[in-house]
Design a protein around this motif. Structure first.
Motif, PDB file in Angstrom:
ATOM      1  N   SER A 158      -9.724 116.540 -15.215  1.00  0.00           N
ATOM      2  CA  SER A 158      -9.098 115.745 -16.273  1.00  0.00           C
ATOM      3  C   SER A 158      -7.645 116.156 -16.463  1.00  0.00           C
ATOM      4  O   SER A 158      -7.249 117.257 -16.076  1.00  0.00           O
ATOM      5  CB  SER A 158      -9.840 115.953 -17.597  1.00  0.00           C
ATOM      6  OG  SER A 158      -9.504 117.210 -18.176  1.00  0.00           O
ATOM      7  N   PRO A 159      -6.868 115.282 -17.096  1.00  0.00           N
ATOM      8  CA  PRO A 159      -5.570 115.743 -17.593  1.00  0.00           C
ATOM      9  C   PRO A 159      -5.826 116.655 -18.793  1.00  0.00           C
ATOM     10  O   PRO A 159      -6.978 116.798 -19.228  1.00  0.00           O
ATOM     11  CB  PRO A 159      -4.885 114.443 -18.018  1.00  0.00           C
ATOM     12  CG  PRO A 159      -6.009 113.516 -18.355  1.00  0.00           C
ATOM     13  CD  PRO A 159      -7.143 113.892 -17.428  1.00  0.00           C
ATOM     14  N   CYS A 160      -4.802 117.251 -19.340  1.00  0.00           N
ATOM     15  CA  CYS A 160      -4.947 118.068 -20.540  1.00  0.00           C
ATOM     16  C   CYS A 160      -5.313 117.168 -21.726  1.00  0.00           C
ATOM     17  O   CYS A 160      -4.692 116.122 -21.924  1.00  0.00           O
ATOM     18  CB  CYS A 160      -3.654 118.808 -20.841  1.00  0.00           C
ATOM     19  SG  CYS A 160      -3.231 120.043 -19.593  1.00  0.00           S
ATOM     20  N   ASP A 219       2.671 118.910 -17.584  1.00  0.00           N
ATOM     21  CA  ASP A 219       3.357 117.840 -18.320  1.00  0.00           C
ATOM     22  C   ASP A 219       4.249 118.385 -19.441  1.00  0.00           C
ATOM     23  O   ASP A 219       4.761 117.637 -20.251  1.00  0.00           O
ATOM     24  CB  ASP A 219       2.349 116.837 -18.877  1.00  0.00           C
ATOM     25  CG  ASP A 219       1.370 117.465 -19.869  1.00  0.00           C
ATOM     26  OD1 ASP A 219       1.480 118.676 -20.161  1.00  0.00           O
ATOM     27  OD2 ASP A 219       0.496 116.731 -20.355  1.00  0.00           O
ATOM     28  N   ASN A 220       4.431 119.707 -19.476  1.00  0.00           N
ATOM     29  CA  ASN A 220       5.258 120.371 -20.485  1.00  0.00           C
ATOM     30  C   ASN A 220       4.783 120.079 -21.904  1.00  0.00           C
ATOM     31  O   ASN A 220       5.564 120.094 -22.839  1.00  0.00           O
ATOM     32  CB  ASN A 220       6.741 119.973 -20.335  1.00  0.00           C
ATOM     33  CG  ASN A 220       7.286 120.408 -19.001  1.00  0.00           C
ATOM     34  OD1 ASN A 220       7.091 121.537 -18.587  1.00  0.00           O
ATOM     35  ND2 ASN A 220       7.942 119.494 -18.313  1.00  0.00           N
ATOM     36  N   GLY A 221       3.495 119.836 -22.053  1.00  0.00           N
ATOM     37  CA  GLY A 221       2.933 119.509 -23.359  1.00  0.00           C
ATOM     38  C   GLY A 221       2.602 120.746 -24.162  1.00  0.00           C
ATOM     39  O   GLY A 221       2.759 121.878 -23.710  1.00  0.00           O
ATOM     40  N   VAL A 279      -7.091 121.446 -23.489  1.00  0.00           N
ATOM     41  CA  VAL A 279      -7.961 121.945 -22.439  1.00  0.00           C
ATOM     42  C   VAL A 279      -8.039 120.908 -21.324  1.00  0.00           C
ATOM     43  O   VAL A 279      -7.655 119.749 -21.507  1.00  0.00           O
ATOM     44  CB  VAL A 279      -9.390 122.249 -22.963  1.00  0.00           C
ATOM     45  CG1 VAL A 279      -9.359 123.339 -24.025  1.00  0.00           C
ATOM     46  CG2 VAL A 279     -10.049 120.987 -23.499  1.00  0.00           C
ATOM     47  N   TYR A 280      -8.516 121.348 -20.177  1.00  0.00           N
ATOM     48  CA  TYR A 280      -8.868 120.402 -19.126  1.00  0.00           C
ATOM     49  C   TYR A 280     -10.257 120.758 -18.638  1.00  0.00           C
ATOM     50  O   TYR A 280     -10.745 121.876 -18.849  1.00  0.00           O
ATOM     51  CB  TYR A 280      -7.842 120.379 -17.982  1.00  0.00           C
ATOM     52  CG  TYR A 280      -7.856 121.601 -17.105  1.00  0.00           C
ATOM     53  CD1 TYR A 280      -8.641 121.647 -15.957  1.00  0.00           C
ATOM     54  CD2 TYR A 280      -7.095 122.724 -17.414  1.00  0.00           C
ATOM     55  CE1 TYR A 280      -8.663 122.781 -15.152  1.00  0.00           C
ATOM     56  CE2 TYR A 280      -7.114 123.852 -16.623  1.00  0.00           C
ATOM     57  CZ  TYR A 280      -7.905 123.869 -15.492  1.00  0.00           C
ATOM     58  OH  TYR A 280      -7.937 124.989 -14.700  1.00  0.00           O
ATOM     59  N   SER A 291     -11.261 124.592 -19.802  1.00  0.00           N
ATOM     60  CA  SER A 291     -10.233 125.521 -19.327  1.00  0.00           C
ATOM     61  C   SER A 291      -8.941 125.279 -20.097  1.00  0.00           C
ATOM     62  O   SER A 291      -8.558 124.144 -20.345  1.00  0.00           O
ATOM     63  CB  SER A 291      -9.987 125.307 -17.834  1.00  0.00           C
ATOM     64  OG  SER A 291     -11.172 125.549 -17.108  1.00  0.00           O
ATOM     65  N   GLU A 292      -8.277 126.360 -20.471  1.00  0.00           N
ATOM     66  CA  GLU A 292      -7.018 126.243 -21.222  1.00  0.00           C
ATOM     67  C   GLU A 292      -5.921 125.606 -20.389  1.00  0.00           C
ATOM     68  O   GLU A 292      -5.758 125.924 -19.219  1.00  0.00           O
ATOM     69  CB  GLU A 292      -6.524 127.636 -21.635  1.00  0.00           C
ATOM     70  CG  GLU A 292      -7.127 128.165 -22.890  1.00  0.00           C
ATOM     71  CD  GLU A 292      -6.435 129.453 -23.298  1.00  0.00           C
ATOM     72  OE1 GLU A 292      -5.216 129.435 -23.543  1.00  0.00           O
ATOM     73  OE2 GLU A 292      -7.135 130.479 -23.342  1.00  0.00           O
ATOM     74  N   CYS A 293      -5.173 124.709 -21.017  1.00  0.00           N
ATOM     75  CA  CYS A 293      -3.956 124.170 -20.388  1.00  0.00           C
ATOM     76  C   CYS A 293      -2.811 125.078 -20.812  1.00  0.00           C
ATOM     77  O   CYS A 293      -1.961 124.711 -21.617  1.00  0.00           O
ATOM     78  CB  CYS A 293      -3.695 122.736 -20.854  1.00  0.00           C
ATOM     79  SG  CYS A 293      -4.818 121.537 -20.170  1.00  0.00           S
ATOM     80  N   ASN A 294      -2.800 126.311 -20.298  1.00  0.00           N
ATOM     81  CA  ASN A 294      -1.790 127.280 -20.742  1.00  0.00           C
ATOM     82  C   ASN A 294      -0.491 127.173 -19.963  1.00  0.00           C
ATOM     83  O   ASN A 294       0.495 127.780 -20.324  1.00  0.00           O
ATOM     84  CB  ASN A 294      -2.339 128.701 -20.707  1.00  0.00           C
ATOM     85  CG  ASN A 294      -2.901 129.067 -19.344  1.00  0.00           C
ATOM     86  OD1 ASN A 294      -2.764 128.300 -18.382  1.00  0.00           O
ATOM     87  ND2 ASN A 294      -3.526 130.210 -19.252  1.00  0.00           N
TER      88      ASN A 294
END
Length: 143
Positions: free
Chosen positions: A126-128, A47-49, A54-55, A40-43
Motif C-alpha cells: 500500500s501507499p502510506c 512522498d515526503n509526507g 503506516v503501510y 509497518s511505519e512510514c518513517n
C-alpha cells in the motif's frame, strides 16, 4: 494533510490484489503466504509526507506453476495489471522475470519476481495511510 483509506482497508486490498491477479491466470496458481506486514511505519516516506502513517504489504509464492511457464504467467499478470489501471514502473525482462507496477487509482504497488531457482513471488504494498484514515491529532492539541 489528506485523509487516506484506513489501515484495515489497505490490508484488505493488499490481500485482494494478489488473489485477484492470480485468479486471472489459467490455471490459477496456489498462493502460499511468503510475508505479511499489517502496519509497518512510514518513517521515511518517499512522498515526503507526515509521520504517523503506516503501510501494509503481502507477498505470496505462486505454487503449482511449472517453471517453463514462468514467462507466460508473468505476461498474464501484466495483462491483468493493464486491465486494472496499473502502470509498469520497472521491467527487467527479458534478462529477468521481474516487473514492478503501480496503481494509477490508489497508489498500491505490485511486483512479480522469479528467484534464481525459478520460483515466482507476487506481492502488493500500500501507499502510506493513516491507521484510521484521518491525520493523527498533533500532540497537545484538543480532541
Amino acid at each position: 494533510m489528506k485523509n487516506t483509506i484506513t489501515q484495515q482497508e489497505a490490508n484488505n486490498r493488499a490481500e485482494k490484489y494478489p488473489q485477484d491477479a492470480a485468479a486471472s491466470l489459467t490455471p490459477p496458481p496456489r498462493l502460499e503466504l511468503l510475508s505479511r506486514f499489517d502496519n509497518s511505519e512510514c518513517n521515511d516516506p518517499t512522498d515526503n509526507g507526515p509521520l504517523g502513517r503506516v503501510y501494509v504489504s503481502r507477498s505470496y509464492w505462486l505454487r503449482d506453476v511449472p517453471r517453463e511457464r514462468n514467462a507466460e504467467v508473468v505476461e498474464g499478470l501484466v495483462r491483468w495489471w493493464t486491465q486494472h489501471d496499473f502502470v509498469v514502473i520497472a521491467d527487467k525482462r527479458p534478462k529477468e522475470n521481474w516487473i514492478s507496477v503501480e496503481s494509477k487509482t490508489d497508489g498500491f504497488s505490485m511486483s512479480i519476481q522469479e528467484t534464481p531457482t525459478g520460483d515466482l513471488s507476487l506481492g502488493a504494498t500500500s501507499p502510506c495511510v493513516w491507521p484510521n484514515g484521518t491525520p493523527a491529532p498533533k500532540p497537545g492539541s484538543a480532541n
